[in-house]
Design a protein around this motif. Structure first.
Motif, PDB file in Angstrom:
ATOM      1  N   ILE A 174       0.814  -1.217   0.000  1.00 57.16           N
ATOM      2  CA  ILE A 174       0.000   0.000   0.000  1.00 57.16           C
ATOM      3  C   ILE A 174       0.847   1.266   0.000  1.00 57.16           C
ATOM      4  N   ALA A 175       1.832   1.331   0.864  1.00 57.66           N
ATOM      5  CA  ALA A 175       2.657   2.533   0.939  1.00 57.66           C
ATOM      6  C   ALA A 175       3.355   2.805  -0.383  1.00 57.66           C
ATOM      7  N   ASN A 176       3.898   1.750  -0.986  1.00 50.58           N
ATOM      8  CA  ASN A 176       4.573   1.909  -2.280  1.00 50.58           C
ATOM      9  C   ASN A 176       3.601   2.437  -3.336  1.00 50.58           C
ATOM     10  N   ALA A 177       2.397   1.880  -3.346  1.00 45.78           N
ATOM     11  CA  ALA A 177       1.415   2.261  -4.362  1.00 45.78           C
ATOM     12  C   ALA A 177       0.989   3.722  -4.206  1.00 45.78           C
ATOM     13  N   ILE A 178       0.686   4.123  -2.972  1.00 42.42           N
ATOM     14  CA  ILE A 178       0.249   5.509  -2.733  1.00 42.42           C
ATOM     15  C   ILE A 178       1.365   6.497  -3.038  1.00 42.42           C
ATOM     16  N   ASN A 179       2.559   6.204  -2.566  1.00 43.38           N
ATOM     17  CA  ASN A 179       3.681   7.110  -2.794  1.00 43.38           C
ATOM     18  C   ASN A 179       4.016   7.234  -4.278  1.00 43.38           C
ATOM     19  N   GLU A 195      -8.160   7.150  -5.068  1.00 42.57           N
ATOM     20  CA  GLU A 195      -8.961   6.232  -4.253  1.00 42.57           C
ATOM     21  C   GLU A 195      -8.184   4.927  -4.129  1.00 42.57           C
ATOM     22  N   ILE A 196      -8.292   4.279  -2.983  1.00 38.41           N
ATOM     23  CA  ILE A 196      -7.581   3.014  -2.784  1.00 38.41           C
ATOM     24  C   ILE A 196      -8.515   1.976  -2.176  1.00 38.41           C
ATOM     25  N   GLU A 197      -8.394   0.770  -2.687  1.00 40.76           N
ATOM     26  CA  GLU A 197      -9.204  -0.351  -2.207  1.00 40.76           C
ATOM     27  C   GLU A 197      -8.481  -1.066  -1.069  1.00 40.76           C
ATOM     28  N   VAL A 198      -9.254  -1.435  -0.038  1.00 40.97           N
ATOM     29  CA  VAL A 198      -8.704  -2.252   1.042  1.00 40.97           C
ATOM     30  C   VAL A 198      -9.561  -3.501   1.202  1.00 40.97           C
ATOM     31  N   ARG A 199      -8.872  -4.606   1.560  1.00 41.01           N
ATOM     32  CA  ARG A 199      -9.558  -5.893   1.652  1.00 41.01           C
ATOM     33  C   ARG A 199      -9.788  -6.345   3.079  1.00 41.01           C
ATOM     34  N   ASP A 200      -9.107  -5.694   4.018  1.00 41.23           N
ATOM     35  CA  ASP A 200      -9.241  -6.108   5.414  1.00 41.23           C
ATOM     36  C   ASP A 200      -8.777  -4.971   6.317  1.00 41.23           C
ATOM     37  N   PHE A 201      -8.852  -5.191   7.622  1.00 44.83           N
ATOM     38  CA  PHE A 201      -8.502  -4.142   8.579  1.00 44.83           C
ATOM     39  C   PHE A 201      -7.006  -3.867   8.617  1.00 44.83           C
ATOM     40  N   LEU A 202      -6.199  -4.852   8.277  1.00 52.47           N
ATOM     41  CA  LEU A 202      -4.747  -4.635   8.219  1.00 52.47           C
ATOM     42  C   LEU A 202      -4.433  -3.601   7.132  1.00 52.47           C
ATOM     43  N   GLU A 203      -5.023  -3.808   5.955  1.00 52.88           N
ATOM     44  CA  GLU A 203      -4.787  -2.863   4.858  1.00 52.88           C
ATOM     45  C   GLU A 203      -5.393  -1.495   5.183  1.00 52.88           C
ATOM     46  N   GLY A 211      -1.988   7.760   4.567  1.00 54.49           N
ATOM     47  CA  GLY A 211      -2.815   8.910   4.201  1.00 54.49           C
ATOM     48  C   GLY A 211      -2.600   9.319   2.758  1.00 54.49           C
ATOM     49  N   GLY A 212      -2.921  10.587   2.455  1.00 53.68           N
ATOM     50  CA  GLY A 212      -2.664  11.103   1.117  1.00 53.68           C
ATOM     51  C   GLY A 212      -3.606  10.605   0.044  1.00 53.68           C
ATOM     52  N   ILE A 213      -4.807  10.185   0.447  1.00 59.01           N
ATOM     53  CA  ILE A 213      -5.785   9.716  -0.538  1.00 59.01           C
ATOM     54  C   ILE A 213      -7.092  10.480  -0.317  1.00 59.01           C
ATOM     55  N   ASP A 214      -8.022  10.315  -1.237  1.00 57.27           N
ATOM     56  CA  ASP A 214      -9.300  11.023  -1.157  1.00 57.27           C
ATOM     57  C   ASP A 214     -10.462  10.122  -0.740  1.00 57.27           C
ATOM     58  N   ARG A 215     -10.375   8.844  -1.107  1.00 57.46           N
ATOM     59  CA  ARG A 215     -11.486   7.945  -0.817  1.00 57.46           C
ATOM     60  C   ARG A 215     -10.966   6.536  -0.569  1.00 57.46           C
ATOM     61  N   ILE A 216     -11.616   5.837   0.344  1.00 56.24           N
ATOM     62  CA  ILE A 216     -11.256   4.453   0.646  1.00 56.24           C
ATOM     63  C   ILE A 216     -12.383   3.544   0.179  1.00 56.24           C
ATOM     64  N   LEU A 217     -12.008   2.562  -0.642  1.00 59.49           N
ATOM     65  CA  LEU A 217     -12.959   1.576  -1.150  1.00 59.49           C
ATOM     66  C   LEU A 217     -12.873   0.328  -0.279  1.00 59.49           C
ATOM     67  N   LEU A 218     -13.952   0.052   0.432  1.00 59.02           N
ATOM     68  CA  LEU A 218     -14.021  -1.100   1.331  1.00 59.02           C
ATOM     69  C   LEU A 218     -14.667  -2.251   0.563  1.00 59.02           C
ATOM     70  N   ASP A 219     -13.835  -3.198   0.137  1.00 58.08           N
ATOM     71  CA  ASP A 219     -14.287  -4.237  -0.786  1.00 58.08           C
ATOM     72  C   ASP A 219     -14.634  -5.534  -0.072  1.00 58.08           C
ATOM     73  N   ASN A 220     -15.860  -5.993  -0.295  1.00 62.48           N
ATOM     74  CA  ASN A 220     -16.323  -7.278   0.236  1.00 62.48           C
ATOM     75  C   ASN A 220     -16.266  -7.362   1.755  1.00 62.48           C
ATOM     76  N   GLY A 235     -14.713   9.733   9.267  1.00 60.75           N
ATOM     77  CA  GLY A 235     -14.892  10.931   8.449  1.00 60.75           C
ATOM     78  C   GLY A 235     -13.625  11.528   7.888  1.00 60.75           C
ATOM     79  N   ARG A 236     -12.470  10.909   8.116  1.00 57.96           N
ATOM     80  CA  ARG A 236     -11.209  11.481   7.607  1.00 57.96           C
ATOM     81  C   ARG A 236     -11.127  11.388   6.090  1.00 57.96           C
ATOM     82  N   PHE A 237     -11.772  10.361   5.541  1.00 58.21           N
ATOM     83  CA  PHE A 237     -11.810  10.178   4.096  1.00 58.21           C
ATOM     84  C   PHE A 237     -13.205   9.729   3.682  1.00 58.21           C
ATOM     85  N   LYS A 238     -13.575   9.991   2.440  1.00 55.09           N
ATOM     86  CA  LYS A 238     -14.829   9.477   1.903  1.00 55.09           C
ATOM     87  C   LYS A 238     -14.734   7.955   1.830  1.00 55.09           C
ATOM     88  N   THR A 239     -15.872   7.297   2.017  1.00 55.32           N
ATOM     89  CA  THR A 239     -15.888   5.843   2.017  1.00 55.32           C
ATOM     90  C   THR A 239     -16.824   5.305   0.945  1.00 55.32           C
TER      91      THR A 239
END
Length: 281
Positions: A174-179, A195-203, A211-220, A235-239
């Protein structure tokens, strides 16, 4: 709507359908025959594509006269007449199938979208479309979503950065991708949202740390985990929630508190709305 896309669509679709001539009409109907026809609704729903139909008739024969009785986004019922068209009979028949194919498809999407929007009316959650669209008519399908009250997600790969699971895996985390995304935007002088997709609570934790993103995609995420994730984000980011969302469970997803739910089903498997173009005799 981009007029250049619409023009190319109409010309290509007519070329596909008419080929070297509408030989049935050419052989059976006198060249100077005139007539009228009505667009008849055969199934309850919400009509869409009326403005596109006007452009199709104009492209086929600018002398055709169309009288619109029901506008885009209006609920319709069986036997409603959306518009009448009059003029050269051959021209009406040449345009018929393209008008119907376009309006039936768009009206089906608009009808489904409106049902979802109405279901979510007690919440603040908006319904998004996706890129799961029919090639070359995405602009029409996304327009139909808007007419139904939905919200368009990114149009293509070029107007937003959406870092999904495969991107994260190929980028090495994740860090590599965002940076890398931020460096790319800086190098290219682009002002795109991320926007970045996350698959679990670790991600999710890793995204919140970087940080540094606008929206978090909570997948499945299941309902309980989705509620928990929304609370953690606070509320820190759109969901946005995605994955397995249907008309039957859309409201339950919305009640989890996300800003958006995205539904590929709005465009990839929707049923067209039944209608026909009937001669007035």
């Amino acid at each position: 709507m981009k007029q250049d896309l619409l023009y190319k669509f109409i010309q290509n679709a007519l070329r596909e359908d008419v080929g070297n001539g509408d030989h049935t009409s050419l052989s059976t109907i006198p060249s100077n025959a005139v007539g009228s026809a009505k667009l008849l609704i055969k199934e309850n729903g919400v009509v869409s594509g009326v403005k596109i139909a006007l452009e199709i008739f104009k492209a086929v024969d600018p002398k055709l006269k169309v009288e619109v009785k029901i506008n885009d986004g209006t609920p319709v019922k069986i036997n409603d007449v959306v518009f009448t068209v009059s003029g050269n009979a051959r021209s009406i028949l040449t345009a018929e199938r393209l008008v119907l194919n376009t309006m039936q498809r768009m009206s089906g999407i608009t009808t489904t979208t409106r049902r979802i929007v109405d279901l979510l009316s007690s919440t603040s959650t908006k319904v998004l479309d996706t890129r799961k669209t029919t090639p070359n008519i995405r602009f029409l399908e996304k327009e139909a979503v808007k007419i139904g009250g939905g919200v368009n997600h990114r149009f293509g790969l070029y107007d937003m950065i959406l870092i999904k699971d495969n991107h994260i895996d190929y980028a090495g985390g994740i860090a590599n991708a965002i940076n890398a995304a931020h460096q790319y935007l800086k190098d290219k002088a682009l002002g795109l949202q991320i926007e970045i997709e996350v698959r679990d609570f670790l991600e999710l934790g890793q995204v919140l740390e970087v940080g540094g993103i606008d929206r978090i995609l909570l997948d499945n995420f299941n309902f309980n985990d989705l509620k928990k994730a929304v609370k953690i984000i606070d509320g820190r980011f759109k969901t946005e929630a995605s994955g397995g969302i249907t008309e039957e469970n859309a409201l339950e997803f919305a009640k989890c508190g996300v800003n958006y739910i995205s539904m590929g089903a709005l465009t990839h498997s929707v049923k067209s709305l039944d209608m026909s173009l009937k001669a007035i005799v």
